[in-house]
Design an enzyme around this catalytic site. Structure first.
Site, mmCIF file in Angstrom:
data_model
loop_
_atom_site.group_PDB
_atom_site.id
_atom_site.type_symbol
_atom_site.label_atom_id
_atom_site.label_comp_id
_atom_site.label_asym_id
_atom_site.label_seq_id
_atom_site.Cartn_x
_atom_site.Cartn_y
_atom_site.Cartn_z
ATOM 1 N N ALA A 73 0.814 -1.214 0.000
ATOM 2 C CA ALA A 73 0.000 0.000 0.000
ATOM 3 C C ALA A 73 0.852 1.270 0.000
ATOM 4 O O ALA A 73 0.445 2.285 -0.541
ATOM 5 C CB ALA A 73 -0.952 -0.007 1.191
ATOM 6 N N CYS A 329 2.474 4.526 17.557
ATOM 7 C CA CYS A 329 1.604 3.690 16.733
ATOM 8 C C CYS A 329 2.095 3.505 15.312
ATOM 9 O O CYS A 329 2.091 2.422 14.784
ATOM 10 C CB CYS A 329 0.194 4.263 16.676
HETATM 11 C C1 LIG Z 1 -0.305 -0.762 6.482
HETATM 12 C C2 LIG Z 1 -0.860 0.423 5.801
HETATM 13 C C3 LIG Z 1 -0.193 1.028 4.744
HETATM 14 C C4 LIG Z 1 1.136 0.531 4.258
HETATM 15 O O1 LIG Z 1 1.003 -0.702 3.613
HETATM 16 P P1 LIG Z 1 2.290 -1.582 3.244
HETATM 17 O O2 LIG Z 1 1.745 -2.644 2.364
HETATM 18 O O3 LIG Z 1 2.809 -2.091 4.547
HETATM 19 O O4 LIG Z 1 3.242 -0.689 2.541
HETATM 20 C C5 LIG Z 1 -0.763 2.124 4.157
HETATM 21 N N1 LIG Z 1 -1.938 2.608 4.569
HETATM 22 C C6 LIG Z 1 -2.625 2.054 5.588
HETATM 23 C C7 LIG Z 1 -3.924 2.614 5.986
HETATM 24 C C8 LIG Z 1 -2.111 0.951 6.238
HETATM 25 O O5 LIG Z 1 -2.773 0.419 7.254
#
Ligand SMILES: *Cc1c(COP(=O)(O)O)cnc(C)c1O
Length: 395
Positions: A73, A329
């Protein structure tokens, strides 16, 4: 029951055994490169990737051709925001987002501001964590390219009104991007009904592997263009070059397929466990308060403040329960939670806050264990600080 008990599902989740099983052959006998068009090894890998693309698309109401695989993400957030600003320079240079977004969105926006590539308006949420539609509407300018509002918050679990935001953005002809890393597979998402143009998700938040994710990029009405942020070979319709992580992508596809099938039933079960946790804490611990909207939140999220207690000290005192504290957090930077601050909590309450994340593998026994350990931890810490009596009277 094994301890420590894991109640930190917003940080990451265990890979579902069914996901792992589906992935394994793609490390060994089916190891081909999905871009190898000339032989069977490549075809097998490509077929698996295209099947996963359909599974990801089905989970969010999209078409397979609208799914771009990424490393997670964080990358999807970067690609959506930087890519849109790059592709729409004619239209403008302005972004609207919210102060409670994930750092992958906020840091990206700040980088674009620093390098002079964008202007950003950061809208503050209401004290319950929900974003005010009027505030977002008021922040949209003639040169706004994109509105970025997450689907579910990773600390307080608050679910934003995607359908209203999507309708607003469509009517103002700006792109609507949502980071759905926490929401995908946990609550219903439909990019058509919610008029989402760009959506980020991640494998490891939904019982899939780490290091793989996806970005939904709308192809029709409107056809969204993005500037690639990584060049080299033109994979993923030119939006994201690089050899595809076939086992990871297979895992992401199966993870979202399972989530789609089991989501409704799982949400009820997980919410029941979360409610049991909250009821248990309220019964055992005086001076405990819920952060974020009481109903509009992820089924597995509980974020609470224990007044007069340091979250880090509590995590130490209740070491057999793995949770996150408001003191640190958001993972890597170890800063007090910007989300809880944005909700108006003073710093002493931010550091007294604990995030519980329950999920598919959480049991009732674990919840009861957590209530007991946390309650005893709070009691001990308050006794040490001589504050116990205050909270027993004031409950
Ligand atoms: C965990 C998370 C991310 C990052 O995702 P990754 O796959 O670990 O890079 C981004 N946005 C939100 C809301 C998340 O919970």
């Amino acid at each position: 029951m094994k301890s420590p008990v894991y109640l930190d599902d917003h940080a990451t989740t265990r890979v579902d055994p069914r996901v792992l099983e589906a992935m394994l052959p793609y490390f060994t006998e089916k190891f081909g490169n999905a871009a190898s068009r000339g032989h069977a090894f490549g075809w097998v890998a490509d077929k698996a990737v295209e099947r996963a693309r359909e599974q990801v698309a089905a989970a969010i109401g999209a078409q397979a051709a609208e799914v771009v695989f990424t490393s997670g993400a964080t990358e999807s957030d970067n690609l959506a925001i930087k890519g849109a600003l790059e592709a729409y320079t004619q239209r403008g240079d302005h972004v609207v987002t919210v102060t409670t977004e994930h750092k992958a969105v906020l840091d990206t926006c700040q980088h674009l501001e620093r390098t002079g590539r964008a202007r950003v308006t950061y809208v503050a949420p209401r004290p319950d964590g929900l974003v005010d539609l009027d505030a977002v509407a008021a922040a949209i300018e003639p040169r706004t390219v994109l509105v970025a509002v997450m689907a579910a918050n990773n600390e307080v679990g608050v679910l934003q009104p995607l359908e209203d935001l999507g309708a607003l953005c469509r009517s103002r002809e700006v792109l609507f991007f949502t980071d759905a890393a926490q929401a995908a597979g946990k609550v219903p998402i439909d990019v058509e009904a919610q008029r989402i143009d760009l959506l980020a998700l991640s494998g490891h938040k939904v019982y899939g592997p780490k290091g793989v994710g996806a970005l939904f990029v709308r192809r029709r009405a409107p056809r969204v263009r993005l500037g690639a942020q990584q060049h080299g070979g033109g994979h993923e319709r030119g939006m994201r070059s690089g050899t595809l992580d076939v086992p990871g992508i297979v895992g992401l596809g199966v993870a979202l397929d399972l989530a789609r099938r089991e989501q409704a039933e799982e949400a009820l079960r997980v919410a029941r466990l979360r409610d049991r946790l909250w009821a248990g804490l309220k019964a055992r611990v005086p001076g405990v308060r819920l952060n974020g909207h009481a109903e509009r939140r992820l089924p597995g999220n509980l974020n609470v403040t224990f007044r007069g207690v340091q979250g880090e000290a509590l995590m130490n005192a209740a070491r057999d329960v793995a949770v996150s504290s408001g003191a640190a957090c958001s993972s890597a930077d170890n800063e007090p939670s910007h989300v809880l601050r944005a909700l108006g909590l003073p710093d002493e309450e931010v550091v007294g806050s604990i995030r519980f994340g329950l999920g598919r593998f959480t049991t009732e026994e674990e919840v009861d264990f957590a209530v007991d350990h946390v309650a005893r931890g709070v009691e001990r810490l308050r006794e040490v600080s001589g504050a116990a009596a205050d909270y027993h009277e004031g409950r």
